[in-house]
Design a protein around this motif. Structure first.
Motif, PDB file in Angstrom:
ATOM      1  N   LEU A 163       0.838  -1.235   0.105  1.00 52.16           N
ATOM      2  CA  LEU A 163      -0.099  -0.080   0.006  1.00 52.16           C
ATOM      3  C   LEU A 163       0.617   1.321  -0.099  1.00 52.16           C
ATOM      4  CD1 LEU A 163      -2.887  -1.201   2.645  1.00 52.16           C
ATOM      5  CD2 LEU A 163      -2.682  -1.324   0.189  1.00 52.16           C
ATOM      6  N   GLU A 164       2.055   1.137  -0.114  1.00 50.60           N
ATOM      7  CA  GLU A 164       3.187   2.297  -0.073  1.00 50.60           C
ATOM      8  C   GLU A 164       2.712   2.958  -1.488  1.00 50.60           C
ATOM      9  OE1 GLU A 164       5.937   3.078   1.937  1.00 50.60           O
ATOM     10  OE2 GLU A 164       6.577   1.387   2.975  1.00 50.60           O
ATOM     11  N   PRO A 165       3.080   4.131  -1.403  1.00 52.37           N
ATOM     12  CA  PRO A 165       3.509   5.042  -0.188  1.00 52.37           C
ATOM     13  C   PRO A 165       2.390   5.694   0.406  1.00 52.37           C
ATOM     14  CG  PRO A 165       3.412   6.426  -2.330  1.00 52.37           C
ATOM     15  CD  PRO A 165       2.927   4.943  -2.693  1.00 52.37           C
ATOM     16  N   HIS A 166       1.179   4.969   0.063  1.00 51.85           N
ATOM     17  CA  HIS A 166      -0.233   5.793   0.651  1.00 51.85           C
ATOM     18  C   HIS A 166      -0.010   5.382   2.133  1.00 51.85           C
ATOM     19  CE1 HIS A 166      -0.798   7.004  -3.325  1.00 51.85           C
ATOM     20  NE2 HIS A 166      -0.908   5.769  -3.796  1.00 51.85           N
TER      21      HIS A 166
ATOM     22  N   ASP B 105     -10.355   4.407   9.833  1.00 49.80           N
ATOM     23  CA  ASP B 105      -9.715   4.266  11.295  1.00 49.80           C
ATOM     24  C   ASP B 105      -8.988   5.692  11.601  1.00 49.80           C
ATOM     25  OD1 ASP B 105      -8.153   3.664  13.585  1.00 49.80           O
ATOM     26  OD2 ASP B 105      -7.513   1.847  12.863  1.00 49.80           O
ATOM     27  N   MET B 106      -9.690   6.304  12.552  1.00 47.40           N
ATOM     28  CA  MET B 106      -9.001   7.569  12.795  1.00 47.40           C
ATOM     29  C   MET B 106      -8.407   7.788  14.020  1.00 47.40           C
ATOM     30  SD  MET B 106      -9.787   9.402   9.859  1.00 47.40           S
ATOM     31  CE  MET B 106      -9.022  10.994  10.687  1.00 47.40           C
TER      32      MET B 106
ATOM     33  N   LYS C 245       3.681   8.162   9.734  1.00 43.75           N
ATOM     34  CA  LYS C 245       3.957   8.462   8.495  1.00 43.75           C
ATOM     35  C   LYS C 245       3.224  10.144   8.383  1.00 43.75           C
ATOM     36  CE  LYS C 245       3.325   8.012   3.606  1.00 43.75           C
ATOM     37  NZ  LYS C 245       4.637   8.134   2.907  1.00 43.75           N
ATOM     38  N   TYR C 246       2.276  10.268   8.808  1.00 50.38           N
ATOM     39  CA  TYR C 246       1.608  11.669   8.613  1.00 50.38           C
ATOM     40  C   TYR C 246       1.728  12.491   9.818  1.00 50.38           C
ATOM     41  CZ  TYR C 246       0.188   9.370   4.338  1.00 50.38           C
ATOM     42  OH  TYR C 246       0.206   8.765   3.033  1.00 50.38           O
TER      43      TYR C 246
ATOM     44  N   TYR D  69      -3.671  11.887   5.709  1.00 45.13           N
ATOM     45  CA  TYR D  69      -3.906  10.238   5.725  1.00 45.13           C
ATOM     46  C   TYR D  69      -5.067   9.918   4.965  1.00 45.13           C
ATOM     47  CZ  TYR D  69      -5.986   6.309   8.053  1.00 45.13           C
ATOM     48  OH  TYR D  69      -6.944   5.374   8.530  1.00 45.13           O
ATOM     49  N   VAL D  70      -6.362  10.702   5.483  1.00 47.95           N
ATOM     50  CA  VAL D  70      -7.287  10.309   4.360  1.00 47.95           C
ATOM     51  C   VAL D  70      -7.392  10.304   3.267  1.00 47.95           C
ATOM     52  CG1 VAL D  70      -9.925  11.056   4.381  1.00 47.95           C
ATOM     53  CG2 VAL D  70      -8.606  10.849   6.713  1.00 47.95           C
TER      54      VAL D  70
END
Ligand code: MN
Length: 201
Positions: A14-17, A163-164, A172-173, A180-181
């Motif tokens: 799922l990188e880079p997200h 997921d919050m 990462k964020y 992230y969202v």
């Protein structure tokens, strides 16, 4: 015994997200802990013959001494299985009935994602989840605190979770929740969401 879903992708897919380290920590540590503790709580409450959804929908009937452990860890177990299953390498676009409903109710996918983003990043305070659900035959958006599931409010037709919790994005964020969202949406498997919709209708 309740078991975590087997991830339908590798940690780095799922990188880079969504980065591999977040995936590893989230799935191998957080999700494992919720699952282990849920199994423990289920056995203490003698509910081994029930499904996780049945337990979460009927928490009010459970003796109070067991309720919090079942809510927190049962929600953690159930919500995370849905979450990890909602992503795929490269993401997939909505089609069929789902695409049609998104168009009718929101205009387009971007507009729906904007609404989900607002609920997750602004309306929800603290840790919790934003949800796309099916309610009264229509798409609907809501949020829950901590590990509470929409199932508890008798909304069984969950289509997509976000997921919050900070553990979902902080490595990462950092504090950039909206980033992230935005990146989560790039790996959402809307085909899977469409399958859930078909089942729910
Ligand atoms: Mn999480």
């Amino acid at each position: 015994m309740f078991e975590r879903i087997k991830l339908p992708y590798d940690y780095a897919d799922l990188e880079p997200h969504i980065d591999a380290e977040t995936m590893r920590t989230h799935y191998d540590k957080h999700h494992k802990t919720y699952t282990d503790r849920f199994n423990d709580a289920v056995s203490k409450a003698g509910l081994e013959n029930k499904s996780a959804a049945e337990i979460l929908m009927n928490l009010r009937d459970v003796p109070e001494e067991h309720r919090n452990a079942l809510r927190n860890n049962g929600g953690g177990f159930y919500n995370h299985n849905l979450y990890f299953e909602s992503m795929c390498k490269g993401g997939k676009k909505p089609s069929g009935k789902l695409e049609k409903m998104i168009k009718e109710q929101y205009g387009n996918l971007d507009a729906l994602q904007e609404k989900l983003d607002k609920v997750g990043t602004a309306d929800l305070f603290g840790s919790g989840w934003a949800w796309l659900i099916l309610k009264d035959g229509k798409l609907d958006i809501c949020h829950t605190s901590n590990q509470e599931s929409p199932l508890e409010a008798k909304n069984p037709n969950i289509l997509l979770p976000i997921d919050m919790w900070e553990h979902a994005y902080y490595l990462k964020y950092k504090n950039e929740k909206k980033e992230y969202v935005k990146n989560y949406f790039k790996v959402v498997d809307w085909e899977k969401v469409g399958e859930r919709l078909e089942k729910a209708l």
